[in-house]
Design a protein around this motif. Structure first.
Motif: not given
Length: 326
Positions: A175-188, A190-200
């Motif tokens: 599987v050759s590498g693919r570049r991410h073409k979508g918009e990247r969102v930078n999360l801190t 704490e923001e990543a932990k909050a987003e994971l807790a909301a998903a649970y």
């Protein structure tokens, strides 16, 4: 000896004396012969060659791009005035040499670059070589790794299937590498932990299903063996004992050398021994009682005389060996 040849070229015998080992030949940890068998048919190897990767920088394309798009910069411009019979005449401007075209740099005669040369005792030393005016600076032309032939695709497939069967996995795929073409969102963090807790919190765990995929192999390389370096066969230094032909030839060469050195005059042998410990011709001359500038000239004459004596002794040793053989 040629009149204009350098002193280093004249003292070939002294080079051999300095580089000659002071012990018997050591056995090689290989079963390869150090002397070629010379059994190759010239007609069979006439069209064969050994290719190596050659690195030349800057490339021709880079040079042409800078010449076409880059700006030429010259060194300082000077103005000169001609005089004839004490009367000044028309002045003219002398333009300096080009020192830069884009990213390419050129010498104006004052720059130096690192280079290497052999000293009188055969050692390699580094020195600053002056670059002539107009020479391109920062160039590199060197031979790199050897270029091998094309790899057989079927051998790669067989190797991959071997690892698949041995590890009981599904057949590997690349599987050759693919570049991410979508918009990247930078999360801190704490923001990543909050987003994971909301998903649970919003997920119904009773309806969540888990899929177990079969064991697989790395897909980042077309050749799976590249991911298992410990299972690849490599070279080894313990190939066995040295061939008897090499042992005999090295012992004969050693005996011939010792016979030649023992046949030298004592005064010349002392000069050779002194040359291996001295750092200049002056030290050799001073050891024989000469002083000042005379010590340098005397040291040179003593070295040349000792070199000629050793060459004669080597020639006599070879002649005696050939007469015994015949």
């Amino acid at each position: 000896m040629a009149r204009h040849s350098s002193l280093a070229e004249q003292l070939e015998a002294i080079r051999a004396f300095v580089q000659q080992p002071d012990h018997a030949p050591e056995p090689l940890q290989s079963n390869w012969a150090t002397v070629a068998a010379n059994d190759n048919d010239p007609e069979e190897v006439a069209d064969l060659k050994h290719d190596r990767k050659r690195l030349v920088t800057p490339s021709v394309a880079e040079i042409m791009r800078n010449v076409k798009e880059g700006e030429a910069v010259r060194s300082e411009t000077t103005t000169e005035m001609t005089t004839y019979n004490g009367v000044e005449h028309k002045t003219h401007t002398v333009r300096g040499p080009i020192t830069r075209i884009g990213r390419l740099r050129f010498s104006d005669g004052a720059q130096t670059e690192r280079a290497f040369r052999y000293t009188i005792d055969g050692k390699l030393e580094e020195y600053a070589a002056r670059m002539p005016a107009g020479a391109m600076l920062g160039c590199r032309d060197k031979v790199d790794v050897a270029l091998g032939g094309d790899e057989n695709p079927q051998e790669v497939v067989d190797s991959n299937e071997y690892f698949s069967e041995m590890l009981n996995t599904k057949k590997p795929r690349y599987v050759s590498g693919r570049r991410h073409k979508g918009e990247r969102v930078n999360l801190t963090h704490e923001e990543a932990k909050a987003e994971l807790a909301a998903a649970y919190a919003g997920a119904d765990m009773s309806k969540v299903t888990f899929t177990r995929y079969p064991d697989g192999l790395p897909c980042g390389s077309a050749k799976v063996a590249d991911s298992f370096l410990g299972m690849q066969k490599t070279t080894s230094a313990g190939g066995g004992s040295v061939m008897w032909q090499d042992i005999v030839s090295q012992r004969e060469e050693r005996k011939e050398w010792l016979d030649a050195v023992s046949g030298m005059a004592d005064k010349h042998f002392d000069i050779l021994t002194l040359a291996t410990k001295s750092s200049s011709l002056k030290q050799i001359g001073m050891a024989r009682g000469f002083k000042g500038q005379y010590a340098i000239e005397a040291g040179k004459r003593l070295l040349v005389a000792a070199n000629d004596n050793l060459e004669n002794a080597l020639e006599m040793a070879r002649s005696a060996k050939n007469s015994v053989a015949t």
